[in-house]
Structures are given as C-alpha cells and as structure tokens.
Design a protein around this motif. Structure first.
Motif, PDB file in Angstrom:
ATOM      1  N   TYR A 129      -3.050  -3.098  -5.202  1.00 57.96           N
ATOM      2  CA  TYR A 129      -3.108  -2.306  -3.962  1.00 57.96           C
ATOM      3  C   TYR A 129      -1.911  -2.606  -3.061  1.00 57.96           C
ATOM      4  CZ  TYR A 129      -7.943  -0.870  -4.880  1.00 57.96           C
ATOM      5  OH  TYR A 129      -9.076  -0.315  -5.407  1.00 57.96           O
ATOM      6  N   SER A 168       1.045  -0.868  -4.287  1.00 57.35           N
ATOM      7  CA  SER A 168       1.074   0.588  -4.115  1.00 57.35           C
ATOM      8  C   SER A 168       0.942   1.013  -2.653  1.00 57.35           C
ATOM      9  CB  SER A 168       0.022   1.268  -4.988  1.00 57.35           C
ATOM     10  OG  SER A 168      -1.204   0.611  -4.889  1.00 57.35           O
ATOM     11  N   GLY A 169       0.719   0.042  -1.746  1.00 58.14           N
ATOM     12  CA  GLY A 169       0.847   0.365  -0.326  1.00 58.14           C
ATOM     13  C   GLY A 169      -0.424   0.717   0.404  1.00 58.14           C
ATOM     14  N   ARG A 170      -1.529   0.189  -0.062  1.00 59.71           N
ATOM     15  CA  ARG A 170      -2.776   0.481   0.630  1.00 59.71           C
ATOM     16  C   ARG A 170      -2.857  -0.293   1.953  1.00 59.71           C
ATOM     17  NH1 ARG A 170      -8.228   0.997  -2.233  1.00 59.71           N
ATOM     18  NH2 ARG A 170      -9.687   1.133  -0.529  1.00 59.71           N
ATOM     19  N   GLU A 176       6.253   3.819   2.392  1.00 62.72           N
ATOM     20  CA  GLU A 176       4.952   4.487   2.426  1.00 62.72           C
ATOM     21  C   GLU A 176       4.451   4.607   0.980  1.00 62.72           C
ATOM     22  OE1 GLU A 176       3.370   5.398   5.102  1.00 62.72           O
ATOM     23  OE2 GLU A 176       5.004   4.883   6.460  1.00 62.72           O
ATOM     24  N   PRO A 177       3.141   4.719   0.800  1.00 61.33           N
ATOM     25  CA  PRO A 177       2.612   4.840  -0.568  1.00 61.33           C
ATOM     26  C   PRO A 177       3.275   5.982  -1.349  1.00 61.33           C
ATOM     27  CG  PRO A 177       0.810   4.623   0.999  1.00 61.33           C
ATOM     28  CD  PRO A 177       2.067   4.705   1.810  1.00 61.33           C
ATOM     29  N   GLU A 178       3.476   7.127  -0.678  1.00 60.60           N
ATOM     30  CA  GLU A 178       4.061   8.267  -1.388  1.00 60.60           C
ATOM     31  C   GLU A 178       5.509   8.014  -1.785  1.00 60.60           C
ATOM     32  OE1 GLU A 178       2.562   8.305   1.590  1.00 60.60           O
ATOM     33  OE2 GLU A 178       3.517   9.676   3.022  1.00 60.60           O
ATOM     34  N   ALA A 231       5.419   5.958  -4.885  1.00 57.26           N
ATOM     35  CA  ALA A 231       5.095   6.811  -6.033  1.00 57.26           C
ATOM     36  C   ALA A 231       6.336   7.572  -6.485  1.00 57.26           C
ATOM     37  CB  ALA A 231       3.969   7.776  -5.670  1.00 57.26           C
ATOM     38  N   PHE A 272       3.162   3.687 -10.303  1.00 55.29           N
ATOM     39  CA  PHE A 272       1.882   4.368 -10.525  1.00 55.29           C
ATOM     40  C   PHE A 272       0.782   3.338 -10.671  1.00 55.29           C
ATOM     41  CE2 PHE A 272      -1.547   6.022 -13.100  1.00 55.29           C
ATOM     42  CZ  PHE A 272      -1.750   7.297 -12.587  1.00 55.29           C
TER      43      PHE A 272
END
Ligand SMILES: Nc1ncnc2c1ncn2[C@@H]1O[C@H](COP(=O)(O)OP(=O)(O)OP(=O)(O)O)[C@@H](O)[C@H]1O
Ligand SMILES: [Mg+2]
Lengths: 251, 425
Positions: free
Chosen positions: A47, A50-52, A73-75, A78, A83
């Motif tokens: 997490y 991936s940036g939670r 940022e999470p996006e 990505a 992933f």
C-alpha cells in the motif's frame, strides 16, 4: 527496477510503527517473493508503495526506475509503471468493469503522452485477454468486482494487470481463495507477462503458487523487516518448518 | 394570527399582480383554483411542508432576476427524432416548434384550445384532488393563472417523443405553464422536457393514464444558475398502467419538484426518480406523495443528490397505503453524496399504511465518496478528479436506470459527465 531502502512507516493516525527498516531491490526481469506471518507488514508495504492514504513514511526511500515514488500521487505511480494486485479487490457498484478499465488504460497512456486506445482496439484486446483468463464476457459488463466470487476478483486483478502492462507488478496474496485450476490460470497470466523489462513482487503464504510462478529470490518478512533472503529453497523451508523455526534460527 | 395574516397579505399581493385568463372552457376550473388558493394562502416558511425550503422567492410579486446562461443551453435529446414544442420565457414559439401533428396523439395548446375539449374534465381536477391531505398552493396558483401549456391526448403509440423545450431569454421572466396529458387505454408515449424556462418557472402537469396505458417522462431542468422553479406533477393511474418519470437537475438556485401519484387501478406501476447536481448556492427539493388505493400496485421512488460547496438537498417522500390496497409493493430511497462538509441533505421519509398485506421499504443515507474505491481507481491510473466523477456517476446510476430507454439513460449520463468535467475546469 524497484529499490527500497531502509523504509520506515507508521500509521498516520496513531503512533504505531509497522515497517521498521525494509531494504529490498527487485531488478528488471526478476520475480521476488515475500512470505511472512500474518500482520508482519506485507500488505502495508504494497500500500505504501502504491500510495494509499493513512501511512506516514518516517525514514527511507523507494524508487521506481530511479524515480522517487513516495511523493507521487497514486495515479502518477501507476502511470510510471507500478501495479498492485490487491489482497482484497474493491467492489465499486455502478462503475462498469469495461468503463473502468478503458478509463484506466487511457488515463495512463495520456499521462505518458501516448495516444489513447480506440474503442475497437480496446474491445479486441480485452476480449482476448479475458478469454485467456477464462473471464466471462458478461463479467466485464458488470460493475467492478460486484457480485464476483473471490476467485473471480483475483482473476480480474490479473486481467487489469495484463491490460495495463505495468513495469513493476506487486501481487498481494493473489493466490488466496483460488481453486487449483484458477491458480494455474493466474500463474499462466503472470508468466505470460514475465519478460526482461518487468519486475514482480509476489506476496504469498503458500509454496503452491511458487510452484507455478518460479521466483528468483524469496524474502521472509517478520515484524516490519526482511529477516531473511534466499533462493526458492527458502520457501520450501518455510513450508516445512514454519516461521517460528526461522525466527529461532535468526535469533 | 400573525402567520395567517402574513400568508394572506402575500397571497393577496400576488393574486393582484396576476390576471386569470377570461372566457373559454378552463375558466370555471381557474376560478375554482383561485378561490382555493385564497382560502389556503401561499406557502410560508413556517408551514410544515415548507420547513426545509424557503418559498418566499416563489411567492413574491417581484421576480428575482436570473442571468441567462451566456452560451445558451447545450442541446439535449438532440440526436433523436422528436416532436418539438418550444416556449421562450413561457411564450409559445411557433417558429421554433414543429407542426403539432403526429399519429397516435392529439396536441393542442392551452391558450388556443377550442371550447369543449377533453381537457375540461382534467384541467385543475387532478390538481384539486392532489390538494388533500397536504395543500399545494403554488399548484392552485398555477391552475388559476397559467398563460399557456400543452394538452396532450395520447390515443395510440406515437412514433417519437413529444419534446417540450423551455428556453430562457429574459432575466426577469415569470412563466406559468400548465400541461395536461391523457393517455388512453393501451396507448403509450414519451414526453421529454428540458430547459430553464424562465427566471422563475411555475409548471404544473396533470397526467391521467387509463387502464393499461403507459407514460414515460424524462426531464432535464435547465442549468441557468440563478433560475427558480417549482413544478407539480399530478398523476392518476388506472389498472395495469405504467408511469415512469425521471428528472435530472443541474444548477438552478432553487428547485422544488413535487410528484403526486395516485394508484387507483389494480396492478399499476409508478416509478418516480431524480438526480440532481448542485454546487454552491443551490437548493433542490423533491417532494413526493404516492397514494396506493388499489391492489397489487408497485411504486418506486429513487432520488440521488450530489452536493458541494454548501448546496442543500431536500427530500420529503411519503407512501400512503390506503385500506384495502393489499399486496402493495412500495420502495423509497433517497441518498446524497456530500462532496464536502458544507453541504447538507435533509430528508423526511414517511410511510403511512392502513393495509396489512404490504411490502414497503424506505431508506435515506448521506455519505462522502468511498475512500477505498477512490484509491482502487487511482491505483489503476485514473486521476483523482476523473475517479471522483466515475464514483459520482455510479452514485446516481440507480436513479438513472429508472429510465427505460437506454439511449436516454446515456444522454443523461453524458450531461452529468459534462457538468462534472466543467466543475474540474
Ligand atoms: N490502517 C491501519 N490501522 C490499524 N492497523 C493497521 C493498519 N494498517 C495496518 N495495520 C496493522 O499493521 C500490521 C501489518 O498489517 P499488514 O496488513 O501489512 O500485514 P500482512 O503482512 O499483509 O498480513 P496478512 O498476511 O495477514 O495479509 C498489522 O498488525 C495490522 O493490524
Ligand atoms: Mg496482507
């Protein structure tokens, strides 16, 4: 590919340290497995990468292809090629699986300055990939993960991975809840994506998955640290003696 | 007695500023409505039924000005073949309207319809019946003073929808339109409505659906920010008839939409639904009253409100199941998605049941965007704004799905996407 150094993470809302100095490097083309007891911090690591929200990095760094990802940022992560196949894929009523995936594919392309995929190409591609994973065309039309069985959700994660073609794939217990045939499908899906330019971090509790996805390196995580790193034989040792044996050995 | 006096003063002032159209078949109904209005008085903020929404600006003699959206309304329902009837600030525009001829339906205008008209039996009648048990003075005002409207008699299955387009050009226009719809046995039609209509719009629609008749109604209320609107839809449903109404509201400083539905024939189905999107100075009120007065009828109320920057959403919904209305299936849900802490949703769901063999459920919720879902979408590369839009569209989906025609559903979603997109700039 992925370089994690001395990563310390605590919960944002309380003073609870979860990762206590994780060092881990995954090279392109390699498959690393992480095993470890419940609550040792494996999902937290995935997490945080991936940036939670909800976690605070108190020390250390994480780089993807030489870029610091912890401030992204999470996006953005990505789009940079990260992933995460979730341990618990989220159900999103009202958002169609297709719409979701097409939005995701094109958002990533856009972020990378690439051309968007046409509807026709997208449809062709997703149909082919879904077929390989034995995912029903009907399931694609349903809302994201809503009413999917546990195994279907996991296969859907792999389908997303296949569509997004990330560079660094983290799979968090993608094998749990899968029957034998589904496990083979998932493993085949992962193996099909293995190539010299792509790295994998496979979190699992079971040797069984590693029979199908042969790891290059196996790490054992306990209490927020990697306590041991070895080859595929380490997974067999865990299977045989459990973590207690390992911990004693380390102590 | 201060309240009664205040109401009386407001009512007298407003009545004095308007004129009842003279002569013709509708005059008795208009005079009747006028005396009913004078007896009940215009709504007041202290009235129970207007507790959440201030009626003052709907009552006042002066019309609060409303700027006209600079680029005009984007075309909606534009791709489909339809019979267009255009009103500008409440005035019929023959030039912009189609010929009112269409097989399976007779269409007349209220202002010019000949003396003895089928509408005589309906005009003001459903409205008057709908005044009990709760008074709806602005509907009585409408019946008394409406300057025009359309009278639609559906006798068959017209090949295309009847599309009422309400344009807004004057900043101080005050439009009062009254439509009457009669659907014959076995007949079926779709009525579309769109546009901001006027600075202030009071619209009434009376709908009488005979046994086995069907009416679809899809409305997109115009997005001029400062416009005000109050609408009443009175419907009466015969045996095995169907009424499905959906309204999308974006912007508008004040909107009150009332639906008064009476299921009078066995096995009838009524679905009323709505979605609204409000940002800032925005109050949107859905007030629904569904009466089950027959056996084995189904009613659904599905209302979704997306609110931000201090917007207010109101829902007052009631299901009344009369004695003997056995096997009633009543469903009611009202939900709001609050995009910040300044916005508020006020809901008053009510059930009143006098039959023993019924299944009624109701629910009301208020919530923010789900963090886990948002993260999941973002982790797949969907930027935050777009992810929120997807979630917002998902939130209103249950209401939009009440529209039977899928291409109309898509048009509504497109409209919503456009609005969300513009918000993000
Ligand atoms: N948001 C949170 N709030 C409270 N505690 C948390 C939170 N996230 C993680 N934890 C705690 O941190 C520890 C590590 O959790 P994590 O989910 O990373 O473990 P895991 O190794 O993935 O376990 P499992 O094998 O059971 O999946 C656990 O003790 C967990 O309860
Ligand atoms: Mg875990």
């Amino acid at each position: 590919m992925l370089e994690i150094k001395n990563l310390h993470v605590k919960l944002e809302e309380e003073d609870k340290a979860i990762l206590k100095g994780v060092d881990l490097t995954v090279d392109a083309g390699k498959v690393h497995a992480i095993m470890g007891p419940n609550g040792s911090g494996k999902s937290t690591l995935s997490y945080v990468l991936s940036g939670r929200d909800g976690y605070e990095v108190t020390d250390g760094s994480a780089e993807l292809l030489g870029e610091d990802i912890l401030d992204m940022e999470p996006e953005e992560r990505a789009a940079a090629g990260l992933f995460l196949a979730f341990q618990y894929p989220v159900e999103i009523p009202g958002v169609g699986n297709m719409t979701f995936l097409r939005t995701a594919v094109n958002a990533q392309r856009k972020a990378r300055g690439e051309e968007e995929m046409s509807s026709a190409d997208f449809l062709k591609l997703i149909r082919a990939k879904a077929k390989e994973l034995k995912i029903d065309a009907d399931m694609l039309k349903r809302p994201v993960n809503v009413g999917f069985s546990g195994g279907e959700k996991k296969r859907n994660e792999i389908l997303q991975m296949a569509m997004l073609e990330p560079k660094m794939c983290i799979l968090d217990e993608t094998d749990s809840g899968l029957d034998v045939d589904a496990m083979r499908l998932v493993a085949d899906g992962v193996n099909a994506l293995r190539n010299a330019g792509r790295g994998f971090l496979v979190i699992t509790h079971y040797q069984r998955l590693l029979d199908h996805i042969k790891p290059d390196v196996v790490h054992i995580m306990a209490d927020g640290r990697i306590i041991k790193t070895g080859g595929p034989e380490l997974a067999l040792e865990v299977e045989k003696n459990g973590y207690e044996g390992l911990k004693e050995e380390m102590a | 007695m201060a309240l009664a006096q205040a109401k009386q003063d407001a009512t007298e002032a407003r009545v004095a500023s308007l004129t009842v159209p003279r002569g013709g078949w509708s005059e008795p109904a208009r005079q009747d409505a006028l005396s009913r209005l004078q007896a009940m008085g215009l709504p007041h903020g202290r009235d129970e039924y207007w507790k959440y929404t201030r009626p003052d600006s709907l009552n006042s003699v002066e019309v609060p000005a409303a700027r006209v959206l600079e680029h005009g309304e984007p075309p909606v329902f534009g791709t489909r073949d339809r019979l267009k009837i255009v009103f500008i600030d409440g005035v019929f525009d023959a030039e912009a309207s189609d010929d009112l001829e269409l097989e399976g339906v007779h269409i007349d205008r209220l202002a010019v319809a000949q003396d003895i008209h089928w509408a005589k039996d309906l005009y003001g009648h459903l409205e008057a019946a709908g005044q009990k048990p709760v008074p709806r003075p602005l509907a009585a005002l409408n019946t008394a003073f409406a300057t025009d409207g359309v009278l639609i008699h559906v006798t068959g299955r017209p090949s295309k929808p009847i599309s009422l387009i309400y344009r807004h050009k004057s900043e101080t226009s005050d439009a009062i339109l009254h439509n009457v719809v009669k659907v014959d046995a076995g007949a079926e039609a779709t009525i579309l409505e769109n546009g901001p209509a006027a600075a202030r719009f009071n619209k009434c629609m009376e709908i009488d659906i005979a046994d086995t008749g069907t009416l679809h109604h899809v409305r997109m209320q115009g997005r001029d920010h400062e416009r005000r609107a109050v609408s009443h839809m009175f419907s009466r449903l015969g045996r095995e008839s169907t009424y499905k109404s959906f309204t999308l509201t974006v912007n508008g400083v004040l909107t009150r939409n009332e639906q008064i539905v009476e299921l009078t024939g066995d096995d009838a189905v009524a679905h009323v639904a709505g979605a609204c999107l409000g940002d800032g100075d925005f109050t949107h009120d859905d007030t629904v009253f569904i009466t089950h007065d027959a056996v084995n009828c189904e009613s659904r109320q599905v209302f979704k409100k997306v609110l931000r920057n201090g917007a207010t959403g109101v829902f007052q919904g009631k299901i009344l199941v009369k004695e003997g209305a056995q096997k009633t299936d009543g469903y009611q849900i009202s939900q709001s998605l609050l995009l910040d802490e300044d916005s508020q949703f006020l809901a008053k769901p009510e059930l009143e049941i006098y039959a023993d063999d019924v299944a009624c459920s109701h629910g009301s919720t208020s919530g923010a965007i789900d963090d886990d879902s948002l993260f999941y979408l973002r982790a797949r590369g969907v930027p935050r704004g777009e992810a929120e839009d997807l979630m917002t569209i998902a939130f209103i989906a249950e209401a939009v799905q009440e529209i039977e025609d899928e291409t109309l559903q898509e048009e509504v979603v497109e409209r919503v996407s456009g609005w969300l997109h513009r918000r993000r700039g």
